[in-house]
Design a protein around this motif. Structure first.
Motif, PDB file in Angstrom:
ATOM      1  N   GLY A  27      65.848  25.747  21.967  1.00 59.78           N
ATOM      2  CA  GLY A  27      67.495  25.659  21.352  1.00 59.78           C
ATOM      3  C   GLY A  27      68.105  25.712  22.564  1.00 59.78           C
ATOM      4  O   GLY A  27      69.453  25.205  22.617  1.00 59.78           O
ATOM      5  N   ARG A  28      67.935  26.721  23.404  1.00 62.63           N
ATOM      6  CA  ARG A  28      68.651  26.879  24.777  1.00 62.63           C
ATOM      7  C   ARG A  28      68.793  25.607  25.582  1.00 62.63           C
ATOM      8  O   ARG A  28      69.949  25.287  26.025  1.00 62.63           O
ATOM      9  CB  ARG A  28      68.331  28.010  25.490  1.00 62.63           C
ATOM     10  N   LEU A  29      67.658  24.920  25.932  1.00 62.34           N
ATOM     11  CA  LEU A  29      67.596  23.722  26.406  1.00 62.34           C
ATOM     12  C   LEU A  29      68.593  22.556  25.884  1.00 62.34           C
ATOM     13  O   LEU A  29      69.168  21.764  26.453  1.00 62.34           O
ATOM     14  CB  LEU A  29      66.308  23.203  26.846  1.00 62.34           C
ATOM     15  N   ARG A  30      68.126  22.510  24.430  1.00 61.01           N
ATOM     16  CA  ARG A  30      68.963  21.392  23.870  1.00 61.01           C
ATOM     17  C   ARG A  30      70.338  21.791  23.640  1.00 61.01           C
ATOM     18  O   ARG A  30      71.303  20.829  23.742  1.00 61.01           O
ATOM     19  CB  ARG A  30      68.627  21.458  22.330  1.00 61.01           C
ATOM     20  N   SER A  31      70.967  22.884  23.811  1.00 65.91           N
ATOM     21  CA  SER A  31      72.260  23.091  24.195  1.00 65.91           C
ATOM     22  C   SER A  31      72.852  22.787  25.094  1.00 65.91           C
ATOM     23  O   SER A  31      74.167  22.577  25.388  1.00 65.91           O
ATOM     24  CB  SER A  31      72.545  24.660  23.655  1.00 65.91           C
ATOM     25  N   GLU A  32      71.999  22.601  26.422  1.00 66.90           N
ATOM     26  CA  GLU A  32      72.507  22.090  27.743  1.00 66.90           C
ATOM     27  C   GLU A  32      72.305  20.552  27.885  1.00 66.90           C
ATOM     28  O   GLU A  32      72.274  20.065  29.080  1.00 66.90           O
ATOM     29  CB  GLU A  32      71.799  22.801  28.694  1.00 66.90           C
ATOM     30  N   GLY A  33      71.914  20.070  26.710  1.00 69.21           N
ATOM     31  CA  GLY A  33      71.857  18.404  26.642  1.00 69.21           C
ATOM     32  C   GLY A  33      70.291  17.964  27.156  1.00 69.21           C
ATOM     33  O   GLY A  33      70.404  16.735  27.258  1.00 69.21           O
ATOM     34  N   ARG A  34      69.362  18.853  27.248  1.00 72.05           N
ATOM     35  CA  ARG A  34      68.131  18.457  27.594  1.00 72.05           C
ATOM     36  C   ARG A  34      67.134  18.036  26.309  1.00 72.05           C
ATOM     37  O   ARG A  34      67.499  18.485  25.193  1.00 72.05           O
ATOM     38  CB  ARG A  34      67.276  19.444  28.261  1.00 72.05           C
ATOM     39  N   ALA A  35      66.550  16.831  26.606  1.00 65.54           N
ATOM     40  CA  ALA A  35      65.621  16.322  25.437  1.00 65.54           C
ATOM     41  C   ALA A  35      64.241  17.119  25.553  1.00 65.54           C
ATOM     42  O   ALA A  35      63.704  17.454  26.478  1.00 65.54           O
ATOM     43  CB  ALA A  35      65.367  14.893  25.817  1.00 65.54           C
ATOM     44  N   VAL A  36      64.060  17.860  24.635  1.00 65.15           N
ATOM     45  CA  VAL A  36      62.895  18.647  24.336  1.00 65.15           C
ATOM     46  C   VAL A  36      61.740  18.033  23.146  1.00 65.15           C
ATOM     47  O   VAL A  36      62.400  18.019  22.138  1.00 65.15           O
ATOM     48  CB  VAL A  36      63.370  20.183  24.039  1.00 65.15           C
ATOM     49  N   LEU A  37      60.481  18.177  23.497  1.00 63.14           N
ATOM     50  CA  LEU A  37      59.487  18.083  22.393  1.00 63.14           C
ATOM     51  C   LEU A  37      58.713  19.415  22.441  1.00 63.14           C
ATOM     52  O   LEU A  37      58.378  20.128  23.398  1.00 63.14           O
ATOM     53  CB  LEU A  37      58.454  17.034  22.929  1.00 63.14           C
ATOM     54  N   GLU A  38      58.853  19.958  21.090  1.00 59.97           N
ATOM     55  CA  GLU A  38      57.972  21.374  20.899  1.00 59.97           C
ATOM     56  C   GLU A  38      56.623  20.861  20.237  1.00 59.97           C
ATOM     57  O   GLU A  38      56.650  20.049  19.240  1.00 59.97           O
ATOM     58  CB  GLU A  38      58.821  22.265  19.993  1.00 59.97           C
ATOM     59  N   THR A  39      55.487  21.309  20.723  1.00 58.32           N
ATOM     60  CA  THR A  39      54.201  21.308  20.000  1.00 58.32           C
ATOM     61  C   THR A  39      53.375  22.471  20.172  1.00 58.32           C
ATOM     62  O   THR A  39      53.875  23.487  20.940  1.00 58.32           O
ATOM     63  CB  THR A  39      53.478  20.091  20.683  1.00 58.32           C
ATOM     64  N   VAL A  40      52.187  22.616  19.783  1.00 55.45           N
ATOM     65  CA  VAL A  40      51.536  23.598  19.441  1.00 55.45           C
ATOM     66  C   VAL A  40      49.863  23.486  19.412  1.00 55.45           C
ATOM     67  O   VAL A  40      49.454  22.189  19.153  1.00 55.45           O
ATOM     68  CB  VAL A  40      51.647  24.297  18.021  1.00 55.45           C
ATOM     69  N   GLU A  41      49.206  24.373  20.230  1.00 55.86           N
ATOM     70  CA  GLU A  41      47.737  24.134  20.045  1.00 55.86           C
ATOM     71  C   GLU A  41      47.125  25.478  19.341  1.00 55.86           C
ATOM     72  O   GLU A  41      47.404  26.673  19.884  1.00 55.86           O
ATOM     73  CB  GLU A  41      47.342  24.012  21.475  1.00 55.86           C
ATOM     74  N   PRO A  42      46.080  25.365  18.289  1.00 57.24           N
ATOM     75  CA  PRO A  42      45.923  23.947  17.880  1.00 57.24           C
ATOM     76  C   PRO A  42      46.924  23.658  16.942  1.00 57.24           C
ATOM     77  O   PRO A  42      47.583  24.430  16.350  1.00 57.24           O
ATOM     78  CB  PRO A  42      44.595  24.341  17.223  1.00 57.24           C
ATOM     79  N   GLY A  43      46.959  22.108  16.600  1.00 60.61           N
ATOM     80  CA  GLY A  43      47.976  21.872  15.909  1.00 60.61           C
ATOM     81  C   GLY A  43      48.692  20.520  16.452  1.00 60.61           C
ATOM     82  O   GLY A  43      48.299  19.589  17.245  1.00 60.61           O
ATOM     83  N   GLY A  44      49.708  20.384  16.053  1.00 57.43           N
ATOM     84  CA  GLY A  44      50.663  19.451  17.181  1.00 57.43           C
ATOM     85  C   GLY A  44      50.964  18.099  16.321  1.00 57.43           C
ATOM     86  O   GLY A  44      51.944  17.722  15.878  1.00 57.43           O
ATOM     87  N   THR A  45      49.892  17.537  16.093  1.00 56.88           N
ATOM     88  CA  THR A  45      49.755  16.330  15.517  1.00 56.88           C
ATOM     89  C   THR A  45      49.096  16.289  14.081  1.00 56.88           C
ATOM     90  O   THR A  45      48.837  17.546  13.570  1.00 56.88           O
ATOM     91  CB  THR A  45      48.819  15.425  16.239  1.00 56.88           C
ATOM     92  N   ARG A  46      49.274  15.391  13.291  1.00 61.96           N
ATOM     93  CA  ARG A  46      48.730  15.285  12.024  1.00 61.96           C
ATOM     94  C   ARG A  46      47.264  15.604  12.051  1.00 61.96           C
ATOM     95  O   ARG A  46      46.898  16.588  11.157  1.00 61.96           O
ATOM     96  CB  ARG A  46      49.260  13.910  11.364  1.00 61.96           C
ATOM     97  N   ILE A  47      46.546  14.782  12.862  1.00 61.28           N
ATOM     98  CA  ILE A  47      45.017  15.304  13.024  1.00 61.28           C
ATOM     99  C   ILE A  47      44.807  16.534  13.458  1.00 61.28           C
ATOM    100  O   ILE A  47      43.851  17.583  12.803  1.00 61.28           O
ATOM    101  CB  ILE A  47      44.341  14.212  13.982  1.00 61.28           C
ATOM    102  N   GLY A  48      45.494  16.972  14.438  1.00 61.51           N
ATOM    103  CA  GLY A  48      45.522  18.305  14.790  1.00 61.51           C
ATOM    104  C   GLY A  48      45.664  19.434  13.664  1.00 61.51           C
ATOM    105  O   GLY A  48      44.800  20.351  13.838  1.00 61.51           O
ATOM    106  N   LYS A  49      46.537  19.167  12.692  1.00 65.67           N
ATOM    107  CA  LYS A  49      46.749  20.127  11.931  1.00 65.67           C
ATOM    108  C   LYS A  49      45.317  20.329  11.027  1.00 65.67           C
ATOM    109  O   LYS A  49      45.272  21.352  10.499  1.00 65.67           O
ATOM    110  CB  LYS A  49      47.964  20.017  10.860  1.00 65.67           C
ATOM    111  N   GLN A  50      44.973  19.135  10.712  1.00 67.40           N
ATOM    112  CA  GLN A  50      43.549  19.288  10.051  1.00 67.40           C
ATOM    113  C   GLN A  50      42.426  20.266  10.790  1.00 67.40           C
ATOM    114  O   GLN A  50      41.834  20.866  10.304  1.00 67.40           O
ATOM    115  CB  GLN A  50      43.095  17.803   9.812  1.00 67.40           C
ATOM    116  N   VAL A  51      42.393  20.097  12.094  1.00 66.98           N
ATOM    117  CA  VAL A  51      41.616  20.685  12.986  1.00 66.98           C
ATOM    118  C   VAL A  51      41.856  21.996  13.067  1.00 66.98           C
ATOM    119  O   VAL A  51      41.155  23.071  12.944  1.00 66.98           O
ATOM    120  CB  VAL A  51      41.519  20.090  14.257  1.00 66.98           C
TER     121      VAL A  51
END
Length: 212
Positions: A27-51
């Motif tokens: 949130g802080r980075l986006r408030s400064e105009g930065r493009a941010v991708l949030e992801t997680v391990e394990p998970g992140g993707t559709r396939i990753g959520k199944q794993v």
């Protein structure tokens, strides 16, 4: 062509506040105009959520350590190729809740599968990608486990497999994290996870601001 982005990972025991602090930083980075991708391990993707469901389901008592290790890297390989590398190529800041340091600590050390086995799989799954900065939220295992069990009982009862481990398991994980931080002090910055969330957020920002 945009400048290549940076991968910032959050590490620590379950219940250390990683997820909350990653969201606050995003949130802080986006408030400064930065493009941010949030992801997680394990998970992140559709396939990753199944794993993820397989890995964290308390019903899977018979999942072997080696199978566990391979599933984590299968999930990570999908995340790296599908989400992380394209975002970095676009010049974005990628924030990832856990990465290979988690696997070194949990499977390599606490499961006793060995650091070299983890590193060999990392070379295949992550295609040479490593974090530009890692924020290790350090907290004692007793407090961490209590937080994680409370969270899972309230929000995610289907994700409590690791919380069934004994305390010595989590002590091994913490020691492994501390050893990683000691080996790579420039990349891995230790943050006191016992402080109030606002104080932790500020400590993280003091580190991150010089990297982005």
């Amino acid at each position: 062509m945009p400048e290549r982005g940076i991968l910032i990972t959050f590490e620590g025991l379950d219940g250390s506040g990683k997820t909350t602090q990653m969201r606050r930083l995003a949130g802080r980075l986006r408030s400064e105009g930065r493009a941010v991708l949030e992801t997680v391990e394990p998970g992140g993707t559709r396939i990753g959520k199944q794993v993820r469901r397989i890995l964290l389901d308390p019903a899977n008592h018979d999942l072997t350590p080696t199978a566990e290790l391979l599933l984590y890297f299968a999930c990570r390989a999908q995340n790296v190729e599908e989400l992380i590398l394209p975002a970095l190529a676009r010049g974005e800041i990628v924030l990832c809740d856990r990465f290979t340091d988690s696997t070194l600590a949990y499977q390599g050390c606490a499961r006793e599968l060995g650091a070299e086995n983890v590193r060999q799989l990392d070379r295949v799954a992550c295609q040479g990608l490593s974090p530009g900065l890692t924020l290790l939220l350090d907290i004692d295992p007793e407090a961490s486990l209590a937080r994680a069990r409370r969270r899972n009982s309230e929000d995610s009862p289907e994700e409590g497999r690791f919380e069934e481990q004994d305390m010595e398991f989590f002590r091994k994980v913490r020691r492994a994290y501390q050893e990683i931080a000691a080996r790579e002090p420039e990349r891995v910055r230790v943050i006191d996870g016992r402080a109030a969330p606002e104080a932790v957020e500020q400590a993280i920002w003091q580190v991150v601001r010089s990297h982005v």
